[in-house]
Write a protein that holds these residues in place. Structure first.
Motif, PDB file in Angstrom:
ATOM      1  N   HIS A 119       0.840  -1.012   0.315  1.00  0.00           N
ATOM      2  CA  HIS A 119       0.063   0.296  -0.152  1.00  0.00           C
ATOM      3  C   HIS A 119       1.056   1.454  -0.075  1.00  0.00           C
ATOM      4  CE1 HIS A 119      -3.565  -2.665   1.157  1.00  0.00           C
ATOM      5  NE2 HIS A 119      -2.795  -2.895   2.223  1.00  0.00           N
ATOM      6  N   THR A 120       0.237   2.592  -0.695  1.00  0.00           N
ATOM      7  CA  THR A 120       1.201   3.501  -0.488  1.00  0.00           C
ATOM      8  C   THR A 120       0.271   5.218   0.406  1.00  0.00           C
ATOM      9  OG1 THR A 120       0.045   4.561  -3.198  1.00  0.00           O
ATOM     10  CG2 THR A 120       2.730   3.214  -2.103  1.00  0.00           C
ATOM     11  N   ASP A 121       0.347   6.136   0.253  1.00  0.00           N
ATOM     12  CA  ASP A 121      -0.165   6.989   0.630  1.00  0.00           C
ATOM     13  C   ASP A 121      -0.556   7.325  -0.669  1.00  0.00           C
ATOM     14  OD1 ASP A 121       2.193   8.407  -0.755  1.00  0.00           O
ATOM     15  OD2 ASP A 121       2.870   8.895   1.687  1.00  0.00           O
ATOM     16  N   ALA A 122      -0.840   8.629  -1.326  1.00  0.00           N
ATOM     17  CA  ALA A 122      -1.802   9.670  -2.396  1.00  0.00           C
ATOM     18  C   ALA A 122      -0.740  10.139  -2.961  1.00  0.00           C
ATOM     19  CB  ALA A 122      -3.097  10.089  -1.630  1.00  0.00           C
TER      20      ALA A 122
ATOM     21  N   GLU B  86      -2.801   3.417  -3.750  1.00  0.00           N
ATOM     22  CA  GLU B  86      -3.503   4.115  -2.496  1.00  0.00           C
ATOM     23  C   GLU B  86      -5.279   3.961  -2.421  1.00  0.00           C
ATOM     24  OE1 GLU B  86      -4.796   8.530  -4.775  1.00  0.00           O
ATOM     25  OE2 GLU B  86      -3.093   7.366  -5.556  1.00  0.00           O
ATOM     26  N   GLU B  87      -5.740   2.868  -2.231  1.00  0.00           N
ATOM     27  CA  GLU B  87      -7.148   2.370  -2.964  1.00  0.00           C
ATOM     28  C   GLU B  87      -7.427   1.879  -1.054  1.00  0.00           C
ATOM     29  OE1 GLU B  87      -8.520   3.475  -5.683  1.00  0.00           O
ATOM     30  OE2 GLU B  87      -6.822   3.879  -6.637  1.00  0.00           O
ATOM     31  N   ILE B  88      -6.721   1.528  -0.089  1.00  0.00           N
ATOM     32  CA  ILE B  88      -6.869   1.289   0.919  1.00  0.00           C
ATOM     33  C   ILE B  88      -6.418   2.117   1.988  1.00  0.00           C
ATOM     34  CG2 ILE B  88      -7.753  -0.693   2.055  1.00  0.00           C
ATOM     35  CD1 ILE B  88      -7.589  -2.513  -0.845  1.00  0.00           C
ATOM     36  N   PRO B  89      -6.581   2.948   1.969  1.00  0.00           N
ATOM     37  CA  PRO B  89      -6.142   3.738   3.261  1.00  0.00           C
ATOM     38  C   PRO B  89      -6.141   3.259   5.117  1.00  0.00           C
ATOM     39  CG  PRO B  89      -7.643   5.293   1.994  1.00  0.00           C
ATOM     40  CD  PRO B  89      -7.921   3.860   1.318  1.00  0.00           C
ATOM     41  N   LEU B  90      -5.619   3.528   5.598  1.00  0.00           N
ATOM     42  CA  LEU B  90      -6.475   3.313   6.933  1.00  0.00           C
ATOM     43  C   LEU B  90      -6.398   4.633   7.430  1.00  0.00           C
ATOM     44  CD1 LEU B  90      -3.191   0.666   8.299  1.00  0.00           C
ATOM     45  CD2 LEU B  90      -5.486   0.429   7.313  1.00  0.00           C
ATOM     46  N   VAL B  91      -6.019   5.511   7.196  1.00  0.00           N
ATOM     47  CA  VAL B  91      -6.178   6.532   8.286  1.00  0.00           C
ATOM     48  C   VAL B  91      -5.896   7.926   6.700  1.00  0.00           C
ATOM     49  CG1 VAL B  91      -4.614   6.730  10.063  1.00  0.00           C
ATOM     50  CG2 VAL B  91      -3.348   7.594   8.355  1.00  0.00           C
ATOM     51  N   GLU B  92      -6.670   9.658   6.657  1.00  0.00           N
ATOM     52  CA  GLU B  92      -6.685  10.474   5.994  1.00  0.00           C
ATOM     53  C   GLU B  92      -5.590  10.611   5.815  1.00  0.00           C
ATOM     54  OE1 GLU B  92      -8.975  13.714   5.256  1.00  0.00           O
ATOM     55  OE2 GLU B  92      -9.355  13.304   6.919  1.00  0.00           O
ATOM     56  N   ASN B  93      -5.169  10.635   4.558  1.00  0.00           N
ATOM     57  CA  ASN B  93      -3.792  11.531   4.218  1.00  0.00           C
ATOM     58  C   ASN B  93      -3.518  12.995   4.292  1.00  0.00           C
ATOM     59  OD1 ASN B  93      -2.435   9.070   2.892  1.00  0.00           O
ATOM     60  ND2 ASN B  93      -4.855   8.702   1.294  1.00  0.00           N
ATOM     61  N   ASN B  94      -2.240  13.808   4.533  1.00  0.00           N
ATOM     62  CA  ASN B  94      -2.308  15.481   4.733  1.00  0.00           C
ATOM     63  C   ASN B  94      -2.921  15.826   3.416  1.00  0.00           C
ATOM     64  OD1 ASN B  94       0.216  14.881   3.372  1.00  0.00           O
ATOM     65  ND2 ASN B  94       0.745  15.744   4.913  1.00  0.00           N
ATOM     66  N   ALA B  95      -2.560  17.370   3.689  1.00  0.00           N
ATOM     67  CA  ALA B  95      -3.315  18.161   2.404  1.00  0.00           C
ATOM     68  C   ALA B  95      -2.302  17.770   1.152  1.00  0.00           C
ATOM     69  CB  ALA B  95      -3.223  19.513   2.694  1.00  0.00           C
ATOM     70  N   GLU B  96      -1.146  17.142   1.041  1.00  0.00           N
ATOM     71  CA  GLU B  96       0.021  17.063   0.509  1.00  0.00           C
ATOM     72  C   GLU B  96      -0.495  15.944  -0.258  1.00  0.00           C
ATOM     73  OE1 GLU B  96       1.314  18.075   2.121  1.00  0.00           O
ATOM     74  OE2 GLU B  96       0.654  20.480   1.857  1.00  0.00           O
ATOM     75  N   GLY B  97      -1.137  15.048   0.650  1.00  0.00           N
ATOM     76  CA  GLY B  97      -0.885  13.412   0.530  1.00  0.00           C
ATOM     77  C   GLY B  97      -0.372  12.954   1.397  1.00  0.00           C
ATOM     78  N   TYR B  98       0.578  13.292   1.793  1.00  0.00           N
ATOM     79  CA  TYR B  98       1.178  12.118   2.564  1.00  0.00           C
ATOM     80  C   TYR B  98       1.090  11.481   4.098  1.00  0.00           C
ATOM     81  CZ  TYR B  98       4.885  13.744  -0.234  1.00  0.00           C
ATOM     82  OH  TYR B  98       5.406  14.638  -1.642  1.00  0.00           O
TER      83      TYR B  98
END
Length: 262
Positions: free
Chosen positions: A194-197, A236-248
Motif C-alpha cells: 500500500h502507498t499514500d496518495a 493508494e486505494e485502501i488507506p487506513l487513515v486520511e492523508n495530509n493535504a499533500e497526500g502523505y
C-alpha cells in the motif's frame, strides 16, 4: 675427773646442742617452704586459668565478628539481586505483555460465537480461486492473523526513499512472520503493498506492487514456500487513515501479510 675429760665432755655437749638446734631449725624451714610453695602453685594455676579465659573470650569475640560480617553480607546480597532484576525489567515487561495479549485473545474467542468472526476483510481486497476473506476461515487462523497484524503494526516494514529496497531493521520483521507461519504449512498468504496518495495513482500502484514483490522474495530467501505466497499491490486505494493535504501518510505506506487460504 681430770681437766682433759671435762673439756672433752663439754665439747661433746656443745656438738649435741648444735645438732639439736640445726634439726629444729630445718623442720621450721621445711614447714615454711611448703607453706610458701602452696600460694605460688595456686598463683600459677590462677594465671593459667586467666589465660584460658582470655583465649576463650578472644575466640568468642572473633566468632561474633565473623557472624556479624556474614549477616552484613546477607543483608547486602538482596540489593545486588535487586539490581540484576532491575536490569531485566524490560524483558519481563515484554513477556508480561505477550501473556496479556494471549489472554485477551483467549477471552475474545470465548466471547465470540461460531457466527461472529474476530476480524473481517475489507471488500476492496482481491480474492481469487480458493482464496477467502479472513472471516470465513477458522477461529485459530483468525487469531494467528491478529497476531501477525499486531506484530507488523508494531514493527512495520520500511523501505528506502522512493525504492523497493527493504531497510535492514525491517528484515527482522519479515523473518519473524515467516517463523510464525512455518508452524502452519497449509496456509497461503497474500503480501499486500500500500502507498499514500503522494504522486499519481499509476505510479503509486507500481510502487506498491514492487514492494510487495520485494517482501515475497525475502520470505522465500528465509525458507517460505514460494507457491504459498501471492504478491499484490493496491496503491493508494485502501488507506487506513486520511492523508495530509499533500497526500502523505506514513501509516498508509505499509505492507501487510494476509492469510487467504488454510
Amino acid at each position: 675427773m681430770s681437766p682433759v675429760k671435762k673439756i672433752f665432755f663439754l665439747c661433746l655437749s656443745l656438738i649435741l646442742l648444735i645438732v639439736l638446734c640445726v634439726n629444729s631449725h630445718l623442720e621450721k624451714l621445711t614447714k615454711k617452704s611448703s607453706v610458701e610453695l602452696e600460694p605460688v602453685s595456686n598463683t600459677i594455676v590462677n594465671v593459667e586459668k586467666e589465660e584460658i579465659k582470655e583465649t576463650i573470650k578472644e575466640e568468642e569475640t572473633l566468632q561474633e565478628e565473623i557472624v556479624n560480617e556474614e549477616i552484613k553480607e546477607e543483608s547486602e546480597t538482596p540489593k545486588d539481586t535487586t539490581t540484576l532484576n532491575e536490569e531485566k525489567v524490560e524483558v519481563q515487561k515484554e513477556i508480561t505483555q505477550e501473556i496479556k495479549e494471549e489472554e485477551t485473545s483467549s477471552t475474545i474467542v470465548e466471547e465470540k460465537t461460531e457466527d461472529e468472526p474476530l476480524i473481517t476483510t475489507d471488500k476492496r481486497y482481491k480474492r481469487t480461486g480458493n482464496e477467502k476473506p479472513i472471516e470465513e476461515l477458522s477461529i485459530n487462523t483468525q487469531l494467528l492473523q491478529i497476531r501477525i497484524r499486531d506484530y507488523v503494526t508494531k514493527y512495520p516494514i520500511v523501505f528506502q526513499n522512493s525504492s523497493n529496497e527493504i531497510s535492514k531493521k525491517s528484515l527482522n520483521t519479515i523473518s519473524t512472520v515467516v517463523k510464525m507461519l512455518k508452524n502452519h504449512p497449509n496456509l497461503k498468504i497474500e503480501i499486500a503493498g500500500h502507498t499514500d496518495a503522494a504522486g499519481t495513482k499509476k505510479y503509486n500502484l507500481g510502487v506498491s506492487i514492487g514492494r510487495a514483490v520485494a517482501v515475497k522474495k525475502q520470505m522465500i530467501a528465509y525458507g517460505f514456500d514460494k507457491n504459498k505466497i501471492k504478491a499484490r499491490g493496491y496503491g493508494e486505494e485502501i488507506p487506513l487513515v486520511e492523508n495530509n493535504a499533500e497526500g502523505y501518510s506514513r501509516v498508509n505506506r505499509r505492507v501487510e501479510f494476509n492469510i487467504v487460504e488454510e
